[in-house]
Design a protein around this motif. Structure first.
Motif, short mmCIF file in Angstrom:
data_model
loop_
_atom_site.label_atom_id
_atom_site.label_comp_id
_atom_site.label_asym_id
_atom_site.label_seq_id
_atom_site.Cartn_x
_atom_site.Cartn_y
_atom_site.Cartn_z
N PHE A 6 0.83 -1.21 0.00
CA PHE A 6 0.00 0.00 0.00
C PHE A 6 0.86 1.26 0.00
CE2 PHE A 6 -1.78 3.39 2.69
CZ PHE A 6 -2.76 3.84 1.82
N LEU A 7 1.89 1.28 0.84
CA LEU A 7 2.74 2.47 0.88
C LEU A 7 3.46 2.69 -0.45
CD1 LEU A 7 4.28 2.15 4.46
CD2 LEU A 7 2.52 3.76 3.70
N ALA A 8 3.76 1.61 -1.15
CA ALA A 8 4.45 1.73 -2.43
C ALA A 8 3.51 2.18 -3.54
CB ALA A 8 5.08 0.39 -2.80
N LEU A 9 2.31 1.59 -3.60
CA LEU A 9 1.45 1.76 -4.76
C LEU A 9 0.25 2.68 -4.51
CD1 LEU A 9 1.40 -1.99 -5.86
CD2 LEU A 9 2.78 -0.15 -6.86
N GLY A 10 -0.12 2.85 -3.26
CA GLY A 10 -1.31 3.64 -2.97
C GLY A 10 -2.58 2.83 -2.92
N TYR A 11 -2.49 1.54 -3.11
CA TYR A 11 -3.61 0.61 -3.01
C TYR A 11 -3.04 -0.75 -2.65
CZ TYR A 11 -2.02 -0.66 -7.72
OH TYR A 11 -1.25 -1.05 -8.78
N VAL A 12 -3.91 -1.64 -2.17
CA VAL A 12 -3.47 -3.01 -1.88
C VAL A 12 -3.80 -3.86 -3.10
CG1 VAL A 12 -3.71 -4.99 -0.34
CG2 VAL A 12 -3.90 -2.67 0.59
N PRO A 13 -2.81 -4.35 -3.82
CA PRO A 13 -3.07 -5.05 -5.08
C PRO A 13 -3.80 -6.36 -4.88
CG PRO A 13 -0.75 -5.19 -4.50
CD PRO A 13 -1.37 -4.26 -3.52
N ASP A 14 -4.23 -6.94 -5.99
CA ASP A 14 -5.10 -8.12 -5.94
C ASP A 14 -4.41 -9.38 -5.42
OD1 ASP A 14 -7.36 -6.83 -6.68
OD2 ASP A 14 -7.75 -8.02 -8.46
N ASP A 15 -3.09 -9.39 -5.36
CA ASP A 15 -2.41 -10.57 -4.82
C ASP A 15 -2.05 -10.37 -3.35
OD1 ASP A 15 -0.44 -8.67 -5.13
OD2 ASP A 15 0.98 -9.98 -6.15
N ALA A 16 -2.69 -9.39 -2.69
CA ALA A 16 -2.40 -9.11 -1.28
C ALA A 16 -3.70 -8.71 -0.59
CB ALA A 16 -1.37 -7.99 -1.17
N CYS A 17 -3.66 -8.71 0.74
CA CYS A 17 -4.81 -8.25 1.52
C CYS A 17 -4.32 -7.81 2.89
CB CYS A 17 -5.87 -9.35 1.67
SG CYS A 17 -7.37 -8.79 2.53
N MET A 18 -4.95 -6.79 3.45
CA MET A 18 -4.57 -6.30 4.78
C MET A 18 -4.82 -7.33 5.87
SD MET A 18 -3.19 -3.22 5.12
CE MET A 18 -3.72 -2.60 6.72
N ILE A 19 -5.79 -8.23 5.66
CA ILE A 19 -6.09 -9.26 6.63
C ILE A 19 -5.36 -10.54 6.23
CG2 ILE A 19 -7.90 -10.60 7.76
CD1 ILE A 19 -8.19 -7.68 8.34
N ALA A 20 -4.46 -11.01 7.07
CA ALA A 20 -3.69 -12.21 6.76
C ALA A 20 -4.63 -13.39 6.50
CB ALA A 20 -2.74 -12.53 7.91
N GLY A 21 -4.34 -14.12 5.44
CA GLY A 21 -5.12 -15.29 5.10
C GLY A 21 -6.23 -15.04 4.11
#
Length: 628
Positions: free
Chosen positions: A182-197
Motif C-alpha cells: 500500500f505504501l508503495a502503490l497507494g492501493y493493496v493489489p489483488d495478490d495481497a490483503c490487509m487481513i492475513a489469510g
C-alpha cells in the motif's frame, strides 16, 4: 449488479448456519438495495443482495436448477445469444435474465462456459451432484471476489472484504506485506490483503473446490498477449478498432432500467457518448461534475460534447475539498486506498444515481492504448538505454542522479534526479518505480525496523518486475502495458469504480474493456498506440469524424483533489496527529519520528509530502476500522 457471499465445507458436508450467510450479505447491502436471498444445503450456503437491472421482477438469487445453485454479481452482455444456443441444445428457461444462463451453461459446458461469456462478473456455483463449489471472476477483474479458509475448515467468500469481516471466525490479523504494498502503490493489489489469510480471486481465474479434496490454487482461464502484431494500414486498423468500440458500447446498453453515461469531456468518455448517441433513438443521459478551480474544470468541454450529440445533460459543481467524504470512502473500500480521485469518482457516481441506475464509463482506454504520460517517458528512456552498454549507463547516469539535488519545488524540466536514476536502472525496475507513490528508499525510512524485518525481503516493486519479465510481449511498451493491465487496472482503477458506484447503488459498465477490444488493441503496432509522443494515437485519429480536435488532442486533466493544501489547512491537525495515533503507535509498523518529521516539514512548506500524508491518513483510518 449485486453483492454475493457464501460458505462451503470442503472436507465434510456440515450444516451451514443461515444467519452467518445473512450477516455477510447484510454487510454488503449497499451493493444490492432491491432484494436479498439466502439458500443453504448440507455443506453449503449462498447469499445474495440484488440491484435489479434486467428481468426486474424475475431472476431472484440464489438461483437453483436441479442440483445446481448460483449466486452471481455482474452482467453477461451476450446472454441472449448464449440463451438461444442453450435452448437449441434442449435447455428450458423459466426466467428472462442472464443469471439462468450460468446454470444451463455449466450443465452444458462446465468450466469452459467462462470462455463463452462476454461480461463483467464474479459468481459462485454449487453442483450438488459432484460436491463442487466453482468460483469465477471476469477477465479484467471488473467485479471483486474475496475468499478465506477459516478455522472450522470452511471456505467463506464475499464480494467485499466487509462481507468476510462479518463472519465471527475470521481472525483480524494484519499482513505487513500488504502495508508495504500500500505504501508503495497507494492501493493493496489483488495478490495481497490487509487481513492475513484473506485472498482475492485474481482477474481471469477460477477456483474449483471439490469436496474431500481440499482447496486448490486458482487456475487462470484467460490471459492477454502482446506477442502478435496486426497488419494493415492505419485506416484499416482504425476501422477495426472503431468496430470493436461500437460492439463494446452497444452490448452494454441493454438494460430494463434508466441508463446513461459519465461525461468528463475527455477523449474516452466523449467517445463512449458519441457511440451511444449513434446507437440510441432517444437522447443519451449524461452527467458531469465540475470544480470551481481554474485549470481543473472540464464542464465546458463536456457541455460541448453534450451539445454535439444532443444529450440530456446534467452538470453539477462540487467541492473538490470535501474532506467529509473521507470516512465514507474508508468504509466502502475496507482496505486503505490512497487514489484521491476516488472522492470525485464517488461524487460523479452519486450524481449519476440521481438520474439513472446504469452508467457507462470510459475506463480502460489509457491502459490498453498507452494514454498515460508514464508510457511516453518509459518509451523515451528505453531508447536512451539502448544507446549505450548497461555498465556505462549505470555508472554515468547513476552518479549524476545521486549528485543531482531533489527539486520537487522546481519547474518540471529541472526535476532531473528521477529521470537520471531511471536511466541508470533497467527498464522494468525503472517502470516499477515510476508507477509507485513512494520509493523503496522512502519506505525504508518510514517503516519501523521490526516491520522491515517482518517483510523478509518482500518489496512491492518486484511484482511489477516479474510481470514485465514474464509478459508475452515484443516491446518495452508492451511489457509496461501488460503489467498495468495485470496489476494497476484491477487493483486501482476498477476497485475505485466498483466501490464508489456500488456505494450509491449504481451499476458502472466499462465498454472500452470489452475483452475483444482489449485483445485487438494488444496486437496494434507500438506506433499506433504511442505515436510522436501522442498516446491513444489510432483511437484519436479514428474518432476525428465524431469529435473536434480540441476534445481529442487537449491535455489530459483527470479529477484533482487538493490534498497538499488540505494538510496545511483543514487537515493540518490531522497530519500532526498521525504521529500520535494510537493504532499506528501500537501496530509498530511505522517509525513514528519519521511520520512526525514528514508532517512538520509539509506544514512548514519545507517540502511537499501531501500524497504521503494522504496515504498515512488512509492507512490510519482503515486500520482503525479493521483492527481498532
Amino acid at each position: 449488479m449485486c453483492g454475493i457471499a457464501g460458505i462451503f465445507h470442503p472436507e465434510t458436508p456440515k450444516p451451514v448456519d443461515p444467519s452467518r450467510v445473512a450477516a455477510m450479505i447484510a454487510a454488503q447491502a449497499h451493493r444490492g438495495p432491491d432484494g436479498e436471498g439466502v439458500w443453504t444445503a448440507p455443506g453449503v450456503g449462498l447469499g445474495h443482495r440484488r440491484l435489479s437491472i434486467i428481468d426486474l421482477e424475475g431472476s431472484p438469487q440464489p438461483m437453483r436448477s436441479g442440483a445446481l445453485a448460483v449466486t452471481y454479481n455482474g452482467e453477461i452482455y451476450n446472454f441472449a445469444e448464449l440463451r438461444a444456443d442453450l435452448i437449441r441444445r434442449g435447455a428450458v428457461f423459466v426466467t428472462e435474465g442472464d443469471t439462468e444462463v450460468l446454470l444451463h451453461g455449466w450443465r452444458a459446458w462446465g468450466p469452459s462456459l467462462l470462455e463463452r461469456l462476454n461480461g463483467m462478473f464474479a459468481f459462485a456455483l454449487h453442483d450438488a451432484d459432484t460436491g463442487t463449489l466453482f468460483l469465477a471472476r471476469d477477465r479484467m477483474g471488473v467485479k471483486p471476489l474475496h475468499y478465506v479458509e477459516l478455522s472450522d475448515g470452511s471456505l467463506a467468500f464475499a464480494s467485499e472484504l466487509k462481507g468476510l469481516l462479518a463472519h465471527p471466525l475470521l481472525r483480524r490479523v494484519p499482513d505487513v506485506t500488504a502495508i508495504e504494498d500500500f505504501l508503495a502503490l497507494g492501493y493493496v493489489p489483488d495478490d495481497a490483503c490487509m487481513i492475513a489469510g484473506v485472498r482475492k480471486l485474481p482477474a481471469g481465474h477460477f477456483l474449483q473446490v471439490q469436496r474431500w479434496q481440499g482447496v486448490p490454487r486458482p487456475r487462470r482461464w484467460w490471459s492477454l498477449s502482446f506477442a502478435d502484431r496486426a497488419t494493415g494500414s492505419a485506416k484499416a486498423l482504425g476501422e477495426q478498432l472503431l468496430g470493436h468500440m461500437r460492439d463494446g458500447v452497444r452490448s452494454r446498453m441493454v438494460a430494463d432500467v434508466p441508463l446513461g453515461a459519465f461525461l468528463s469531456g475527455g477523449v474516452d468518455s466523449s467517445a463512449v457518448v458519441a457511440l451511444m448517441a449513434e446507437a440510441s433513438k432517444a437522447a443519451v443521459r449524461t452527467c458531469t461534475i465540475g470544480f470551481d478551480e481554474a485549470g481543473h474544470d472540464e464542464r465546458d468541454h463536456a457541455a460541448a460534447v453534450a451539445r454535439r450529440f444532443a444529450t440530456d445533460h446534467h452538470a453539477q459543481v462540487v467541492r473538490p475539498d470535501d474532506a467529509a467524504l473521507i470516512d465514507t470512502l474508508v468504509h466502502h473500500f475496507d482496505e486503505p486506498f490512497a487514489d484521491a480521485s476516488a472522492l470525485a469518482t464517488y461524487q460523479v457516481a452519486a450524481l449519476a444515481r440521481s438520474r439513472v441506475t446504469v452508467a457507462l464509463s470510459g475506463d480502460g482506454a489509457d491502459e490498453m492504448l498507452a494514454g498515460y504520460r508514464r508510457y511516453r517517458f518509459q518509451a523515451a528512456e528505453e531508447r536512451v538505454r539502448g544507446l549505450m552498454p548497461a555498465r556505462w549507463r549505470r555508472a554515468g547516469f547513476g552518479t549524476l542522479g545521486r549528485l543531482y539535488p531533489k527539486a520537487d519545488w522546481a519547474p518540471r524540466p529541472l526535476r532531473a534526479k528521477t529521470t537520471l536514476l531511471a536511466l541508470a536502472a533497467d527498464g522494468d525496475e525503472a517502470y516499477a518505480r515510476a508507477v509507485g507513490v513512494t520509493t523503496p528508499e522512502q519506505r525504508a525510512r518510514l517503516l519501523s525496523p521490526a516491520a522491515r524485518h517482518a517483510l523478509g525481503g518482500h518489496r512491492a516493486e518486484d511484482r511489477y518486475i516479474a510481470a514485465m519479465r514474464a509478459a508475452p510481449a515484443r516491446d518495452a511498451l508492451d511489457r509496461a502495458q501488460y503489467a498495468d493491465m495485470m496489476i494497476w487496472l484491477p487493483g486501482d482503477i476498477l476497485t475505485k469504480v466498483d466501490r464508489t458506484s456500488m456505494a450509491v447503488g449504481l451499476e458502472a459498465r466499462e465498454p472500452l474493456l470489452d475483452h475483444r477490444l482489449v485483445e485487438f488493441c494488444a496486437t496494434l503496432p507500438v506506433a499506433m498506440r504511442l505515436h510522436g509522443g501522442e498516446g491513444k494515437w489510432l483511437m484519436k485519429r479514428s474518432l476525428e469524424r465524431y469529435l473536434p480536435r480540441d476534445i481529442l488532442y487537449r491535455p489530459k486533466m483527470g479529477f484533482v483533489t487538493p490534498i497538499s493544501a488540505w494538510f496545511r489547512n483543514a487537515l493540518a491537525d490531522e497530519a500532526e496527529g498521525l504521529a500520535r495515533s494510537r493504532i499506528l503507535v501500537e501496530s509498530g509498523w511505522l517509525d513514528m519520528a519519521e511520520v512526525a518529521r514528514i508532517a512538520a516539514d509539509h506544514r512548514s512548506g519545507r517540502a511537499d509530502h501531501g500524497r504521503t500524508l494522504w496515504q498515512l491518513m488512509m492507512l490510519e483510518r482503515s486500520a482503525r476500522r479493521l483492527f481498532g
